[in-house]
Design an enzyme around this catalytic site. Structure first.
Site, PDB file in Angstrom:
ATOM      1  N   LYS A  52       0.832  -1.199   0.000  1.00 13.91           N
ATOM      2  CA  LYS A  52       0.000   0.000   0.000  1.00 13.91           C
ATOM      3  C   LYS A  52       0.872   1.256   0.000  1.00 13.91           C
ATOM      4  O   LYS A  52       0.598   2.230  -0.692  1.00 13.91           O
ATOM      5  CB  LYS A  52      -0.952  -0.024   1.211  1.00 13.91           C
ATOM      6  CG  LYS A  52      -2.095  -1.015   1.002  1.00 13.91           C
ATOM      7  CD  LYS A  52      -2.841  -1.371   2.263  1.00 13.91           C
ATOM      8  CE  LYS A  52      -3.804  -2.527   1.950  1.00 13.91           C
ATOM      9  NZ  LYS A  52      -4.494  -3.051   3.129  1.00 13.91           N
ATOM     10  N   GLN A  96      -4.974  -1.913   9.230  1.00 16.35           N
ATOM     11  CA  GLN A  96      -4.762  -3.227   8.614  1.00 16.35           C
ATOM     12  C   GLN A  96      -5.394  -4.318   9.488  1.00 16.35           C
ATOM     13  O   GLN A  96      -5.087  -4.414  10.675  1.00 16.35           O
ATOM     14  CB  GLN A  96      -3.253  -3.481   8.434  1.00 16.35           C
ATOM     15  CG  GLN A  96      -2.925  -4.737   7.668  1.00 16.35           C
ATOM     16  CD  GLN A  96      -3.455  -4.726   6.236  1.00 16.35           C
ATOM     17  OE1 GLN A  96      -3.301  -3.752   5.509  1.00 16.35           O
ATOM     18  NE2 GLN A  96      -4.097  -5.801   5.830  1.00 16.35           N
ATOM     19  N   ASP A 119     -11.325   2.487   3.398  1.00 11.53           N
ATOM     20  CA  ASP A 119     -11.627   1.068   3.197  1.00 11.53           C
ATOM     21  C   ASP A 119     -13.140   0.867   3.064  1.00 11.53           C
ATOM     22  O   ASP A 119     -13.596  -0.186   2.629  1.00 11.53           O
ATOM     23  CB  ASP A 119     -11.123   0.251   4.404  1.00 11.53           C
ATOM     24  CG  ASP A 119      -9.851  -0.520   4.090  1.00 11.53           C
ATOM     25  OD1 ASP A 119      -9.570  -0.727   2.894  1.00 11.53           O
ATOM     26  OD2 ASP A 119      -9.148  -0.910   5.046  1.00 11.53           O
TER      27      ASP A 119
END
Ligand code: NAP
Length: 292
Positions: A52, A96, A119
């Site tokens: 990322k 994460q 997200d």
């Protein structure tokens, strides 16, 4: 023989377009910023975070990694999210997953400002996907939609089957196919006669997490087959849910693993971060305009 859907190539094109837009924003002094929080030492999570950060560099975004020790408390994690929610140079916040067991994942995700939830996992953004009025789409299913669009096969009116009903893949995937007027069936571990259902699908998306789970007898001739799964075979090699060698001769379109959905997930994260930066920049301009 199926047409191969090259996720790597499509993701590269998406990132190229994002980099151009980021270049345009830079002329106005705006650099999209992504904060990535990782708690603990999970090796797979570390690889995802590294990828990322690399993607941020590729498209010209600012990124900051917060690598916290395994024993980080809920209070400490929430305090960091609160700080990042208030920072003007951070447009997107990503935690994460999975988090260590002692942390409450739902509360952590819920603490991210919906404007920075790139997200799209928070209940607010999930709800917006449900009603078809969203700013951010969850990255993996959004990437799948791009891959389906790349085939030229219209979703509208098609029989779509999604195997898997997780909150991060299966459910939003089904909703996005429905938003494009597909006739959608969601299957899961309690589904009876799975092969009978999947073999009627014009578009089949598998998000199960089991190697070689989807075999040719479960697939309709000429179908679009999208493999979200990320598993390891008996030799430890990365593979999807679909038994590629078995299904490929029968499908019309198919994604490989690796090089299918995976690269698209990261490209969509960059897209959401760009969107967040634009929204935040517009809001800041409006605010400063009011002051003057
Ligand atoms: P998950 O939360 O474990 O969900 C798996 C789903 O598969 C569940 O809904 C489960 O049903 C269903 N399932 C399990 N066994 C089944 C069976 N025998 N028949 C039918 N359905 C069955 O996993 P996830 O987070 O959605 O991820 C799924 C896969 O996608 C994993 O391999 C993951 O690594 C991969 N993934 C890839 C990306 C990417 O970027 N490429 C991103 C996210 C996830 P129940 O609900 O009934 O248990």
């Amino acid at each position: 023989m199926a047409n191969l859907i090259n996720g790597k190539e499509i993701a590269a094109k998406v990132k190229e377009d994002i980099a151009k837009e980021a270049g345009n924003l830079a002329e106005y002094g705006v650099t999209p910023g992504l904060a990535v929080i990782i708690v603990g030492d999970d090796p797979a999570s570390k690889i995802y975070v590294r990828n990322k950060k690399k993607a941020c560099e590729e498209v010209g975004f600012y990124s900051e990694e917060f690598a916290l020790p395994e024993k980080t408390s809920q209070k400490e994690l929430l305090a960091l999210i609160d700080t990042l929610n208030k920072r003007f140079d951070i447009d997107g916040i990503l935690v994460q997953l999975p988090l260590p067991k002692h942390l409450n994942e739902k509360a952590v995700i819920g603490a991210i400002s919906p404007k920075k939830d790139v997200d799209a996992f928070s209940p607010f953004n999930v709800g917006r996907v449900m009603i078809g009025e969203y700013r951010f789409l969850p990255c993996t299913p959004a990437g799948v939609m791009e891959l389906i669009h790349s085939t030229g096969v219209e979703v509208c009116g098609k029989k779509c089957v999604v195997i898997g009903r997780s909150n991060i893949v299966g459910k939003p995937m089904a909703m996005m196919l429905l938003n494009e007027s597909g006739t959608v069936t969601i299957c899961h571990s309690k589904t009876e006669n799975l092969a009978e259902i999947t073999s009627q699908a014009d578009i089949l998306v598998s998000a199960v997490g089991k190697a070689k789970f989807v075999t040719a007898d479960m697939v309709k001739e000429g179908a679009v087959v999208i493999d979200v799964g990320m598993n390891h075979d008996d030799d430890g090699k990365l593979c999807g849910d679909v038994d590629f060698a078995d299904v490929e001769p029968k499908a019309g379109w198919i994604t490989p693993v690796p090089g299918g959905v995976g690269p698209m997930t990261i490209a969509m994260l960059m897209k959401n971060t760009l969107t967040a930066a634009k929204i935040n920049a517009a809001a800041a301009t409006k605010k400063s305009g009011k002051k003057n």
